[in-house]
Design an enzyme around this catalytic site. Structure first.
Site, mmCIF file in Angstrom:
data_model
loop_
_atom_site.group_PDB
_atom_site.id
_atom_site.type_symbol
_atom_site.label_atom_id
_atom_site.label_comp_id
_atom_site.label_asym_id
_atom_site.label_seq_id
_atom_site.Cartn_x
_atom_site.Cartn_y
_atom_site.Cartn_z
ATOM 1 N N ILE A 307 36.787 44.977 39.787
ATOM 2 C CA ILE A 307 37.940 45.353 38.986
ATOM 3 C C ILE A 307 38.941 44.210 38.913
ATOM 4 O O ILE A 307 38.924 43.298 39.728
ATOM 5 C CB ILE A 307 38.631 46.609 39.555
ATOM 6 C CG1 ILE A 307 39.203 46.340 40.952
ATOM 7 C CG2 ILE A 307 37.666 47.779 39.611
ATOM 8 C CD1 ILE A 307 40.062 47.458 41.507
ATOM 9 N N SER A 308 39.796 44.248 37.900
ATOM 10 C CA SER A 308 40.893 43.295 37.722
ATOM 11 C C SER A 308 40.340 41.864 37.723
ATOM 12 O O SER A 308 39.386 41.577 36.995
ATOM 13 C CB SER A 308 41.943 43.525 38.806
ATOM 14 O OG SER A 308 43.134 42.833 38.517
ATOM 15 N N ASN A 309 40.906 40.969 38.533
ATOM 16 C CA ASN A 309 40.366 39.612 38.581
ATOM 17 C C ASN A 309 38.901 39.602 38.979
ATOM 18 O O ASN A 309 38.135 38.742 38.536
ATOM 19 C CB ASN A 309 41.167 38.759 39.562
ATOM 20 C CG ASN A 309 42.395 38.140 38.930
ATOM 21 O OD1 ASN A 309 42.578 38.211 37.717
ATOM 22 N ND2 ASN A 309 43.248 37.532 39.736
ATOM 23 N N GLY A 311 36.720 41.754 38.092
ATOM 24 C CA GLY A 311 35.985 42.009 36.857
ATOM 25 C C GLY A 311 35.872 40.764 36.012
ATOM 26 O O GLY A 311 34.816 40.483 35.418
ATOM 27 N N ALA A 332 36.087 46.951 35.443
ATOM 28 C CA ALA A 332 37.277 47.673 35.006
ATOM 29 C C ALA A 332 38.482 46.746 35.041
ATOM 30 O O ALA A 332 38.618 45.922 35.946
ATOM 31 C CB ALA A 332 37.528 48.889 35.897
#
Length: 737
Positions: A307-309, A311, A332
Site C-alpha cells: 500500500i501507499s509508497n 504500492g 492500494a
C-alpha cells in the site's frame, strides 16, 4: 503473460530435471542455490513456534496487537527480539484501524480466515524469518530485505507475496497489509524497506541503527549500519556545534535518492525469497549440504503488492521486471507518478480535470503553501458540518481555537499564513475568511477536487505534508544533512517548540519510528529569534509566525525552478540546487508499461494525501495510452475512502476524531483486490471491470460511529452498473460522479 499460472513442478521432479539438464551451470553441472548478487549480511533463519512467538504478530496475537504496547525490560538497552516485537505492533497499528468497531477482527485481522470466516484464533503463524542487506558494495545503500516463510508453505504450490514498506517505514512496515494476507495464504512474504527506514542517525551521540534495530556507536557498526550520514570527524563536530541536537534519517539524508531504486529493491526481495525457499525447501544435492535451485520464477507464483509508497514500489518493480519474476500486481493507494501527461486526460463526470498527473513533490510543495490557510475556510468541512481537526486534536467547530502548540493557537497561525500569502499576492481577499476561501480554491484547482477530501486539509497539515515536502526535496536533490535545505533540519522539540536533546526513547526508534518524523520534527533554523518547530516559525520576510512560509516558498522554488512570488529566475546557486531536485524527480517517474501483467489498483476517492487525480486516476489513464488494448489493469475507486485507515478510530483509540463517521477502511478493499487477483491466477477467474465502489460510511456522532458491518463495504461488482463503470482508453480515463 507467459501463463495463466506457472507450470507445476514438484520438488522431487524439479530436482531430477535440474540434475539431468544441468540447468544454470556449464558442462552439466547442477543448478545449485546461490545467494543472488548484491545480497549479503544474511541473518537467520530465526524460527518462531507460532505460540510464544510468531511471524505475523511477534507472539502478541490478535488480542495483543489491539492492546497496550509491549515494553522493554531495559528501555535503554532493548534487545533485538524486543525491538522486533514492538516494530510489528507499531507497524500493524500504523496502517490499520485496530478497533473492533472499525472492522478489526471481523472484516480483517489475524483471526479472519482467508475465506472471511471469523475464528476464535489469535492468528499466530509459525515459520522462519531471514534478514539481509542489498548493497552495491559501498556499504552506503544497505537496503534491508526480509523473507518470512510460514510452516504452512506448500512446496508443491509455491507462492511469494511482496510487501515493500509504505511511507518511509522500516522493513516490517507492510506486515499488517500484504504480510498478513500472504502469510495466511501459506505464501512466503518478501519484504524490503526500500532504502528508507528506519535508518536513524543521532548526530550528537554519533549513534546509528543496525539491521536488527539496535542503536550503537557508528564506529562499532561500520559497514553494517543501516545508515550513517556523510558527516564524520571534524565536519560532524562543527555541524553539532552550529546545529546541536539534530538527527538524520535515511530516506531524507542518504544522498542516494532511494525512490529511484524502489523497483529494483522489490525485485531483489523476490530473488532473496526464492533463495530462502530453496534453502528451506529445495531438494538436497547429494550429501554436500547444498540445495538445488528447485524454486524459480517459472514455478513460483509471485504477486507484487502493498500500500501507499509500497504500492508504488511494486508498480515500479513490475515495470522494471525483465526476468519474469512477477506474475501480477495488486496495490492500494499508490503514489503512481506518470512520466508524461502528454496525450493523457482525467475526466470526472464528463469534464476534464485540470492539472492532473503532477509529480508528488510538485503537488506537495504546492499544498504546503496554501493548506494551513485553506484549512480554515468555511468550505473545508464535510457534508455533515464537521471537520476532522488538526492532527490529534479532535473535531473542531469552525471559528474555534483549535488547540495550542507552543502557546500559539493553530487557528491563529493559519490566519497569519493567510495574511502572508495575501501580502505576497498569492491569494486574494482582505479578510481572513476571504483569503482562506481563495487558498482552498487554489488547492481545488490544483487537483484536490473531492469535496469530502477537502475536509481533511486541517488534519493533514500537521500530520505528514511538511515531512514529505521537505524530506523528498532533500532526497531528490541528494543533499547532505549539513545542507539544511531551505533552512530546515530535523530534531526533537520541547513543549514550546524549541530544539531539545533527543529523548531516551531514541533507543527504540527502530520500533516506533515511521522513518520520517518520529523521534524528531521539522525545525525551521531560519526563524526570526532562532530555530523553532517549523509550525511556529517566524518568516524573516513577513516577521510573522506563519508556519515558516519563507521556507515553504524555498522548497517550492527548488521544485519549479523559478521564484514562486515574482516568477523571476532563481540566483545561480539556488538554480543549481533546483536542477538537482528536478533531476531526482525525473528519476522516480513511472513508464506506464506493465508488460501486460494483470494489475489491480485500489484507491480512496477522498485521498487527500495522494490525490487520485495526480496518482491512481492519472496512472491508469497513462497506462491505457502506453499499453493500449493490451493493458490488463483494473482500477477500483472506493467512495468514502481516504489514505489513512489508522485515523478511523476515535481520538481515544489513536485516530483523529471525526474520521470514523465519514470514511470506510480502504484496507477492506485491498484484501478483496488480493483475493480477486489470487482467483485470477489460480483458477482463471476474470477480474471485475474498473469501477467506483459505492460504500456507506458508518455515520453517527464524531468519535462514536456505530460498528461497521459488511453492508458498509459491499463487494467489488463482477458487472458494475453503468453509473459506476470506469473506462480507460487511449490515454483518457472517465470516472463517473
Amino acid at each position: 503473460m507467459r501463463r495463466l499460472w506457472k507450470s507445476k513442478v514438484t520438488v522431487a521432479a524439479g530436482a531430477a530435471v535440474l540434475l539431468a539438464t544441468g540447468c544454470g551451470g556449464g558442462g552439466g553441472s547442477p543448478a545449485l542455490n546461490e545467494l543472488p548478487p548484491g545480497i549479503g549480511s544474511v541473518a537467520g533463519p530465526a524460527s518462531y513456534d507460532g505460540a510464544t512467538n510468531d511471524l505475523l504478530t511477534a507472539g502478541l496475537g490478535k488480542s495483543g496487537l489491539a492492546g497496550a504496547a509491549p515494553g522493554f525490560a531495559d528501555p535503554a538497552n532493548p534487545t533485538a527480539a524486543e525491538l522486533r516485537r514492538r516494530a510489528i505492533y507499531t507497524n500493524y497499528r500504523a496502517v490499520l484501524d485496530i478497533t473492533a468497531a472499525g472492522g478489526y477482527g471481523t472484516l480483517y485481522g489475524p483471526n479472519v480466515a482467508v475465506d472471511g470466516t471469523v475464528t476464535a484464533s489469535e492468528g499466530k503463524i509459525a515459520g522462519k524469518e531471514y534478514l539481509a542487506y542489498a548493497d552495491d558494495g559501498s556499504g552506503r545503500k544497505n537496503v534491508t530485505l526480509m523473507v518470512q516463510i510460514p510452516d504452512s508453505f506448500d512446496r508443491n504450490s509455491p507462492c511469494i507475496i511482496t510487501a515493500p514498506s509504505s511511507g518511509s517505514r522500516g522493513v516490517y512496515g507492510a506486515i499488517g497489509s500484504a504480510g498478513e494476507w500472504g502469510l495466511k495464504r501459506g505464501c512466503a512474504v518478501a519484504y524490503t524497506d526500500a532504502g528508507k527506514g528506519t535508518g536513524y542517525h543521532d548526530l550528537a551521540a554519533d549513534q546509528v541503527n543496525l539491521m536488527d534495530g539496535r542503536l550503537v556507536a557508528r564506529s562499532a557498526a561500520g559497514s553494517l549500519a543501516s545508515f550513517a550520514s556523510d558527516l564524520a570527524g571534524a565536519a560532524l563536530a562543527a555541524f553539532n556545534s552550529a546545529f546541536p541536537n539534530r538527527i538524520a534519517y535515511k530516506h531524507v539524508h542518504s544522498q542516494q535518492n532511494p525512490e529511484k531504486d524502489w523497483g529494483r529493491n522489490v525485485l531483489d526481495s523476490v530473488r532473496f525469497a526464492l533463495w530462502a525457499l530453496n534453502e528451506q525447501h529445495g531438494a538436497a544435492y547429494g550429501d554436500s549440504g547444498r540445495k538445488l535451485r528447485t524454486f524459480t520464477a517459472d514455478n513460483t507464483l509471485v504477486i507484487a503488492s502493498s500500500i501507499s509508497n509500497g504500492g508504488a514500489e511494486s508498480l515500479q518493480a513490475a515495470e522494471q521486471d525483465q526476468e519474469g519474476l512477477i506474475d501480477a500486481v495488486a496495490v492500494a493507494e499508490p503514489s503512481a507518478q506518470p512520466n508524461s501527461m502528454a496525450g493523457v486526460s482525467v475526466q470526472f463526470a464528463g469534464a476534464p480535470v485540470a492539472n492532473a498527473g503532477k509529480p508528488l513533490i510538485d503537488y506537495f510543495t504546492y499544498r504546503m503553501l496554501y493548506e494551513p490557510c485553506a484549512a480554515i475556510s468555511v468550505n473545508a468541512q464535510a457534508p455533515n458540518g464537521t471537520r476532522p481537526g488538526w492532527f490529534g486534536f479532535g473535531t473542531a467547530p469552525l471559528g474555534s481555537a483549535l488547540t495550542q502548540v507552543g502557546g500559539q493557537e493553530l487557528q491563529t497561525i493559519a490566519a497569519n499564513r493567510c495574511q502572508s500569502l495575501a501580502d505576497k499576492g498569492l491569494v486574494g481577499g482582505t479578510t481572513t475568511a476571504q483569503q482562506a476561501d481563495a487558498a482552498l480554491a487554489k488547492l481545488q484547482a490544483y487537483g484536490w477536487t473531492d469535496p469530502l477530501g477537502n475536509a481533511l486539509h486541517a488534519s493533514h497539515y500537521r500530520l505528514a505534508d511538511v515531512y514529505v515536502a521537505y524530506g523528498y526535496v532533500a532526497a531528490y536533490g541528494r543533499f547532505s544533512v549539513a545542507d539544511n535545505v531551505c533552512g530546515f533540519s530535523l530534531a526533537n522539540v520541547d513543549a514550546a517548540g524549541n530544539v531539545a536533546p533527543q529523548a531516551a526513547s531514541r533507543n527504540i526508534l527502530f520500533a516506533t519510528s515511521n522513518g520520517l518524523n518520529s523521534g524528531g520534527d521539522v525545525i525551521y533554523n531560519d526563524s526570526v529569534g532562532g530555530a523553532r518547530l517549523y509550525h511556529l516559525g517566524v518568516s524573516p520576510s513577513t516577521n510573522r509566525m506563519d508556519g515558516a512560509l519563507d521556507g515553504m516558498l524555498c522548497l517550492r522554488n527548488l521544485v519549479t525552478g523559478v521564484d514562486t512570488v515574482t516568477g523571476a529566475a532563481l540566483p545561480a546557486a539556488v538554480q543549481a540546487a533546483s536542477q538537482r531536485v528536478q533531476s531526482g524527480m525525473r528519476e522516480v517517474l513511472l513508464t506506464g508499461d506493465l508488460h501486460r501483467k494483470p494489475v489491480v489498483i485500489v484507491a480512496g476517492r477522498s485521498d487527500t494525501l495522494v490525490p487520485v487525480n495526480h496518482s491512481s486516476r492519472a496512472y491508469v489513464a497513462f497506462n491505457s495510452k502506453v499499453e493500449g488494448a493490451a493493458s490488463n489493469l483494473r482500477y477500483y475507486e472506493i467512495e468514502n475512502g481516504q489514505h489513512f485507515d489508522a485515523f478511523l478510530p476515535n481520538a481515544t483509540g489513536g485516530g483523529v476524531q471525526g474520521y470514523d463517521t465519514l470514511f470506510v477502511p480502504v484496507h477492506a478493499y485491498f484484501v478483496k483486490a488480493m483475493d480477486l487477483m489470487w482467483a485470477r491466477l489460480k483458477s482463471g477467474a476474470a477480474l471485475p471491470p474498473s469501477q467506483v465502489v459505492r460504500t456507506t460510511p458508518r455515520g453517527g456522532a464524531p468519535g462514536a460511529a456505530p460498528a461497521i458491518t459488511s453492508a458498509n463495504v459491499p463487494p467489488i461488482a463482477a458487472a458494475p452498473a453503468a453509473g459506476n463503470a470506469i473506462t480507460a482508453t487511449a490515454g483518457t480515463i472517465a470516472i463517473p460522479r
